[in-house]
Design an enzyme around this catalytic site. Structure first.
Site, PDB file in Angstrom:
ATOM      1  N   ILE A  96       0.861  -1.181   0.000  1.00 47.99           N
ATOM      2  CA  ILE A  96       0.000   0.000   0.000  1.00 47.99           C
ATOM      3  C   ILE A  96       0.897   1.230   0.000  1.00 47.99           C
ATOM      4  O   ILE A  96       1.609   1.491   0.970  1.00 47.99           O
ATOM      5  CB  ILE A  96      -0.956  -0.009   1.209  1.00 47.99           C
ATOM      6  CG1 ILE A  96      -1.909  -1.197   1.085  1.00 47.99           C
ATOM      7  CG2 ILE A  96      -1.743   1.296   1.284  1.00 47.99           C
ATOM      8  CD1 ILE A  96      -2.756  -1.454   2.289  1.00 47.99           C
ATOM      9  N   TRP A 143       6.782   4.824  -3.340  1.00 54.73           N
ATOM     10  CA  TRP A 143       7.200   3.639  -2.575  1.00 54.73           C
ATOM     11  C   TRP A 143       8.622   3.863  -2.083  1.00 54.73           C
ATOM     12  O   TRP A 143       9.506   4.278  -2.827  1.00 54.73           O
ATOM     13  CB  TRP A 143       7.070   2.357  -3.391  1.00 54.73           C
ATOM     14  CG  TRP A 143       7.626   2.357  -4.782  1.00 54.73           C
ATOM     15  CD1 TRP A 143       8.703   3.035  -5.276  1.00 54.73           C
ATOM     16  CD2 TRP A 143       7.109   1.609  -5.880  1.00 54.73           C
ATOM     17  NE1 TRP A 143       8.893   2.762  -6.600  1.00 54.73           N
ATOM     18  CE2 TRP A 143       7.923   1.880  -7.004  1.00 54.73           C
ATOM     19  CE3 TRP A 143       6.050   0.708  -6.034  1.00 54.73           C
ATOM     20  CZ2 TRP A 143       7.715   1.296  -8.249  1.00 54.73           C
ATOM     21  CZ3 TRP A 143       5.835   0.140  -7.266  1.00 54.73           C
ATOM     22  CH2 TRP A 143       6.656   0.429  -8.358  1.00 54.73           C
ATOM     23  N   LEU A 144       8.849   3.618  -0.814  1.00 53.30           N
ATOM     24  CA  LEU A 144      10.176   3.799  -0.238  1.00 53.30           C
ATOM     25  C   LEU A 144      11.114   2.719  -0.752  1.00 53.30           C
ATOM     26  O   LEU A 144      10.691   1.624  -1.122  1.00 53.30           O
ATOM     27  CB  LEU A 144      10.099   3.777   1.287  1.00 53.30           C
ATOM     28  CG  LEU A 144       9.198   4.860   1.899  1.00 53.30           C
ATOM     29  CD1 LEU A 144       9.221   4.766   3.416  1.00 53.30           C
ATOM     30  CD2 LEU A 144       9.618   6.255   1.455  1.00 53.30           C
ATOM     31  N   ASP A 203       1.264  13.923   6.766  1.00 56.56           N
ATOM     32  CA  ASP A 203       1.573  12.503   6.941  1.00 56.56           C
ATOM     33  C   ASP A 203       1.195  12.025   8.335  1.00 56.56           C
ATOM     34  O   ASP A 203       0.722  12.784   9.175  1.00 56.56           O
ATOM     35  CB  ASP A 203       3.060  12.256   6.665  1.00 56.56           C
ATOM     36  CG  ASP A 203       3.304  10.915   5.997  1.00 56.56           C
ATOM     37  OD1 ASP A 203       2.766   9.917   6.487  1.00 56.56           O
ATOM     38  OD2 ASP A 203       4.013  10.875   4.977  1.00 56.56           O
TER      39      ASP A 203
END
Length: 519
Positions: free
Chosen positions: A180, A195-196, A318
């Site tokens: 996710i 996406w990290l 965030d």
């Protein structure tokens, strides 16, 4: 109760009073966030916005806003306290799958075989004419602005897709990865895939770019999967088990999958009863990219993945309670959108805890405990306080056996599961301290810790790049506090003995309590 799809889950929640329909027009721009935030902080129900302002698709929010609803999604029907206890059973299942104990007796071997058979029986199956492809948008019909994508906070860069279940596959892998990752809307058919670097989707993409440089990378994004599949994507599933198999174990029925319809993406499979599916590619960069805006971080220049289209993502509010810095991430170009008739758009927001990710963290904390205990038998309890942004602080309760034992546990937690790689603070306490009670934890810190002796500082370690407190992005320090009673070798002084009332006196006062009428 097991749920075959999101609609089935919505119906079950509504029957239990765990979902409220909102018939008044509510805007996806800021208003839904404010309403969902107030309801979540009050421990209220999931919300289904039947009439989002300016859009025809209903919006589902706060789906996993309480531990009970997380447990319901995993097939456990209980109140919050019992639900958390039941989630430990799921952790024990994962622990057995991750590292099965060698059988000591024939009976143990039979249990191991039964577990292996249960996993095998839950292998997903592919179906034809799936509900998720009842309607197909392609060509000029593909317009992400038609979806009620939320803009969550006043300082956000734009609308943000938040509950997209991203499906990828690496070039050398048979199983698919589900993750996710939030996605910023930047055009009719374009999203930024945040996406990290250590996440499964990013790893798959980099491996593909190395093996097939210059080739488009296929991606599918699922909106509104069944609860077991969504929760499987955020659970530490063993590498030997696919998230679809784990979802089948939770559901008690095999996950039904459908092949994507876009040529080149059709090797990927998505939940057949999903509400909405986005299919497309991350394309190689065509021509020279535009220069980075003034003051922005430099574009990625190293590695095969740098040759693909990237865009500057953020800022966005965030889970830390702050707006994050801007960063470059790949651009996902959507070629087709498939959906069910009368599709439901699933969304959430992230903000200062508690938010939905924090609630998920509290619930999944119980899944982590058996996994940790399997590796470190001395750990008796473990807690990730939601105020710590889901993972930045951990309180560990242990049965101490020797001097220096607490420090061994600290480094074990930091290194064991990927989920704890970004945990900045670890406090280790003895068995007499309730890790879920801040009053007890602070008592242990202030009475059992000498700052110079019991503080562990580790520099130049991986840190969430969203953590602006670190000196450089992605690299910072960690801190451990040994708040346990000290053993010989750790102190030269006589250690204090905790005060405790005589057991016989406590029993007599228990009887008097009722007689006096204090209960």
């Amino acid at each position: 109760m097991k749920y075959k799809d999101l609609r089935d889950f919505i119906h079950g929640l509504e029957q239990r009073g765990e979902l409220r329909r909102v018939t008044q027009p509510v805007s996806p721009v800021l208003e839904m966030t404010e309403l969902c935030d107030r309801v979540l902080r009050a421990g209220g129900p999931a919300l289904l916005f039947d009439a989002p302002a300016g859009h025809r698709f209903p919006v589902l929010g706060n789906l996993f806003g309480t531990p009970r609803r997380v447990a319901l999604g995993m097939g456990v029907d209980a109140d919050d306290e019992a639900a958390l206890a039941s989630l430990r059973d799921i952790g024990r299942l994962l622990s057995a799958l991750k590292e099965p104990d060698p059988p000591k007796r024939l009976k143990d071997a039979g249990k191991l075989l039964s577990l292996a058979k249960a996993v095998w029986d839950m292998s997903p199956k592919t179906v034809s004419a799936p509900p998720c492809q009842e309607i197909v948008w392609e060509g000029d019909d593909v317009d992400l602005h038609k979806l009620p994508i939320q803009t969550c906070w006043p300082g956000d860069a734009g609308p943000l897709l938040t509950w997209g279940l991203t499906v990828t596959r690496g070039p050398n892998k048979t199983r698919q990865n589900l993750g996710i990752y939030r996605q910023q809307l930047i055009g009719r058919n374009k999203l930024i895939m945040r996406w990290l670097a250590h996440r499964g989707g990013a790893l798959d993409f980099r491996e593909f770019a190395l093996k097939h440089p210059g080739q488009p990378y296929p991606v599918a994004v699922v909106l509104g999967a069944d609860p077991a599949t969504m929760l499987g994507a955020v659970t530490p599933v063993p590498d030997s088990l696919s998230e679809y198999q784990f979802a089948g174990l939770l559901r008690g029925a095999r996950t039904e999958l459908a092949k994507c319809v876009t040529p080149g993406v059709d090797a990927l499979q998505v939940p057949a009863r999903a509400e909405i599916v986005l299919e497309g590619f991350i394309h190689p960069q065509q021509g020279a990219p535009a220069p980075a805006p003034e003051g922005a971080p430099p574009r990625p220049a190293a590695g095969a993945a740098a040759g693909y289209e990237h865009a500057l993502e953020g800022p966005y509010g965030d889970h830390t309670g702050y707006y994050n810095e801007q960063e470059w991430f790949p651009v996902f170009t959507v070629e087709r959108i498939t959906m069910r008739r009368d599709a439901i758009y699933h969304s959430t927001y992230t903000g200062k805890p508690p938010d939905e990710p924090a609630v998920l963290g509290v619930a999944l904390n119980e899944v982590f405990v058996p996994l940790l205990q399997k590796q470190f038998a001395e750990i008796t309890d473990f807690y990730l306080p939601p105020e710590g942004c889901s993972y930045r602080m951990a309180i560990v309760q242990m049965k101490k056996s020797y001097a220096g034992h607490a420090k061994r546990v600290m480094f074990g937690v930091w290194s064991f599961l990927r989920q704890f790689m970004y945990t900045k603070f670890i406090v280790v306490v003895d068995e007499d301290v309730n890790v879920r009670d801040w009053k007890e934890v602070i008592w242990a810190i202030t009475t059992r810790v000498d700052p110079a002796r019991d503080t562990v500082l580790v520099e130049n370690t991986p840190i969430d790049y969203l953590d602006f407190a670190s000196p450089v992005a992605g690299l910072g320090s960690k801190m451990g506090l040994d708040a346990t009673n000290k053993w010989p070798g750790e102190t030269q002084r006589e250690w204090g003995r905790p005060i405790e009332m005589d057991a016989a006196v406590k029993a007599r006062v228990d009887r008097l309590w009722t007689e006096i009428g204090l209960s």
